[in-house]
Design a protein around this motif. Structure first.
Motif, PDB file in Angstrom:
ATOM      1  N   LEU A   1       0.825  -1.209   0.000  1.00  0.00           N
ATOM      2  CA  LEU A   1       0.000   0.000   0.000  1.00  0.00           C
ATOM      3  C   LEU A   1       0.859   1.259   0.000  1.00  0.00           C
ATOM      4  CD1 LEU A   1      -2.858  -0.965   2.493  1.00  0.00           C
ATOM      5  CD2 LEU A   1      -3.027  -0.686   0.017  1.00  0.00           C
ATOM      6  N   THR A   2       1.927   1.228   0.787  1.00  0.00           N
ATOM      7  CA  THR A   2       2.814   2.399   0.853  1.00  0.00           C
ATOM      8  C   THR A   2       3.500   2.639  -0.483  1.00  0.00           C
ATOM      9  OG1 THR A   2       3.214   1.928   3.203  1.00  0.00           O
ATOM     10  CG2 THR A   2       4.707   3.446   2.106  1.00  0.00           C
TER      11      THR A   2
ATOM     12  N   TYR B   1       0.916   3.991  -3.006  1.00  0.00           N
ATOM     13  CA  TYR B   1       0.637   5.402  -2.741  1.00  0.00           C
ATOM     14  C   TYR B   1       1.806   6.279  -3.193  1.00  0.00           C
ATOM     15  CZ  TYR B   1       0.478   9.613   0.176  1.00  0.00           C
ATOM     16  OH  TYR B   1       0.501  10.899   0.626  1.00  0.00           O
ATOM     17  N   SER B   2       3.024   5.855  -2.882  1.00  0.00           N
ATOM     18  CA  SER B   2       4.204   6.640  -3.246  1.00  0.00           C
ATOM     19  C   SER B   2       4.398   6.682  -4.759  1.00  0.00           C
ATOM     20  CB  SER B   2       5.444   6.058  -2.569  1.00  0.00           C
ATOM     21  OG  SER B   2       5.307   6.070  -1.158  1.00  0.00           O
TER      22      SER B   2
ATOM     23  N   ILE C   1       2.026   6.456  -7.106  1.00  0.00           N
ATOM     24  CA  ILE C   1       1.015   7.364  -7.676  1.00  0.00           C
ATOM     25  C   ILE C   1       1.432   8.820  -7.468  1.00  0.00           C
ATOM     26  CG2 ILE C   1      -1.363   8.159  -7.468  1.00  0.00           C
ATOM     27  CD1 ILE C   1      -2.143   5.299  -6.759  1.00  0.00           C
ATOM     28  N   LEU C   2       1.936   9.132  -6.282  1.00  0.00           N
ATOM     29  CA  LEU C   2       2.385  10.490  -6.001  1.00  0.00           C
ATOM     30  C   LEU C   2       3.575  10.870  -6.873  1.00  0.00           C
ATOM     31  CD1 LEU C   2       2.246  13.069  -4.305  1.00  0.00           C
ATOM     32  CD2 LEU C   2       3.721  11.952  -2.616  1.00  0.00           C
TER      33      LEU C   2
ATOM     34  N   ALA D   1       6.281  11.586   1.969  1.00  0.00           N
ATOM     35  CA  ALA D   1       5.013  10.887   1.739  1.00  0.00           C
ATOM     36  C   ALA D   1       5.150   9.391   2.032  1.00  0.00           C
ATOM     37  CB  ALA D   1       4.556  11.102   0.298  1.00  0.00           C
TER      38      ALA D   1
ATOM     39  N   GLY E   1       2.894   7.672   4.674  1.00  0.00           N
ATOM     40  CA  GLY E   1       2.080   6.550   4.206  1.00  0.00           C
ATOM     41  C   GLY E   1       2.362   5.272   4.965  1.00  0.00           C
TER      42      GLY E   1
ATOM     43  N   SER F   1      -0.601   3.606   7.059  1.00  0.00           N
ATOM     44  CA  SER F   1      -1.008   2.245   6.686  1.00  0.00           C
ATOM     45  C   SER F   1      -0.809   1.280   7.837  1.00  0.00           C
ATOM     46  CB  SER F   1      -0.215   1.777   5.458  1.00  0.00           C
ATOM     47  OG  SER F   1       1.189   1.737   5.743  1.00  0.00           O
TER      48      SER F   1
END
Length: 229
Positions: A7-8, A11-12, A14-15, A190, A194, A198
């Motif tokens: 998940l981390t 998320y990273s 996508i950022l 981030a 994250g 999470s």
């Protein structure tokens, strides 16, 4: 790979992609805007010189028509007495050429002052079309604007105006470096945020997973997952 790490990383990633797209778009817009602004300045500067060149008498043709060697270039203040040439500053790099691409005038009247002009560019100018070219001149990146001076339906002169791109390149490099460093720092922060969020979010799932594992290992099917709320 644990769910928390997945998940981390998602998320990273996508950022990071968002920041890359934003950075590339911002850099491209800034590069194009500065280039367009520079082109407008060169076009405006050349307009006065074109009008001044039209008021300048054409050099008399050589008596020997077989003479192929063009005359040496003259200083701009000798080429024309027009105010536009007399008040010209060398900060604005200007060259005057004939229709065949031979240098007629430069600030100091030196043959080595000639600015580059390709055969394709010369052909375009002879067809009364403007020509833009960025090139490395004396180890300096420059933008050269060549413009035909048309009289009687024919190209009689070619006016070249050049401006250094060094400051623009330095600004764009600084922008790219700033975007890169800021983006990297943002992604690292981030990632840490994250990872923490999470971990807190998946804590109940980790507790269920751990309890289920213990139940399986101990074969104690009377055991239940503790919860609150």
């Amino acid at each position: 790979m644990s769910i928390r790490l997945r998940l981390t990383l998602l998320y990273s990633t996508i950022l990071a992609l968002t920041l890359i797209i934003f950075g590339v778009a911002l850099y491209s817009i800034q590069a194009q805007d500065t280039l367009n602004s520079l082109k407008r300045d060169l076009a405006l500067s050349s307009e006065k010189l074109v009008q001044a060149a039209l008021r300048t008498e054409l050099p008399a043709p050589p008596q020997d028509m077989l003479q192929r060697e063009p005359p040496p270039p003259r200083p701009l203040d000798e080429f024309s007495s027009d105010q536009a040439f007399q008040e010209l500053q060398e900060r604005e790099i200007v060259r005057i050429m004939d229709a065949n691409g031979n240098l007629l005038a430069s600030p100091f009247g030196r043959a080595e002052d000639a600015l580059p002009l390709s055969e394709e560019g010369l052909a375009a100018l002879q067809n009364q079309q403007d020509w833009w070219k960025d090139d490395l001149i004396s180890e300096e990146h420059m933008l050269v604007y060549s413009r035909p001076v048309v009289q009687g339906g024919e190209t009689v002169f070619i006016v070249q105006v050049a401006r250094s791109l060094t400051e623009r390149d330095r600004t764009l490099n600084s922008l790219a470096t700033t975007l890169g460093i800021a983006g990297l720092i943002t992604i690292l922060i981030a990632f840490g945020v994250g990872w923490t969020i999470s971990g807190l979010t998946l804590q109940p799932i980790d507790r269920i997973t751990q309890t289920a594992q213990e139940i399986g290992d101990e074969r104690d099917f009377t055991r239940r997952v503790t919860y609150s709320g």
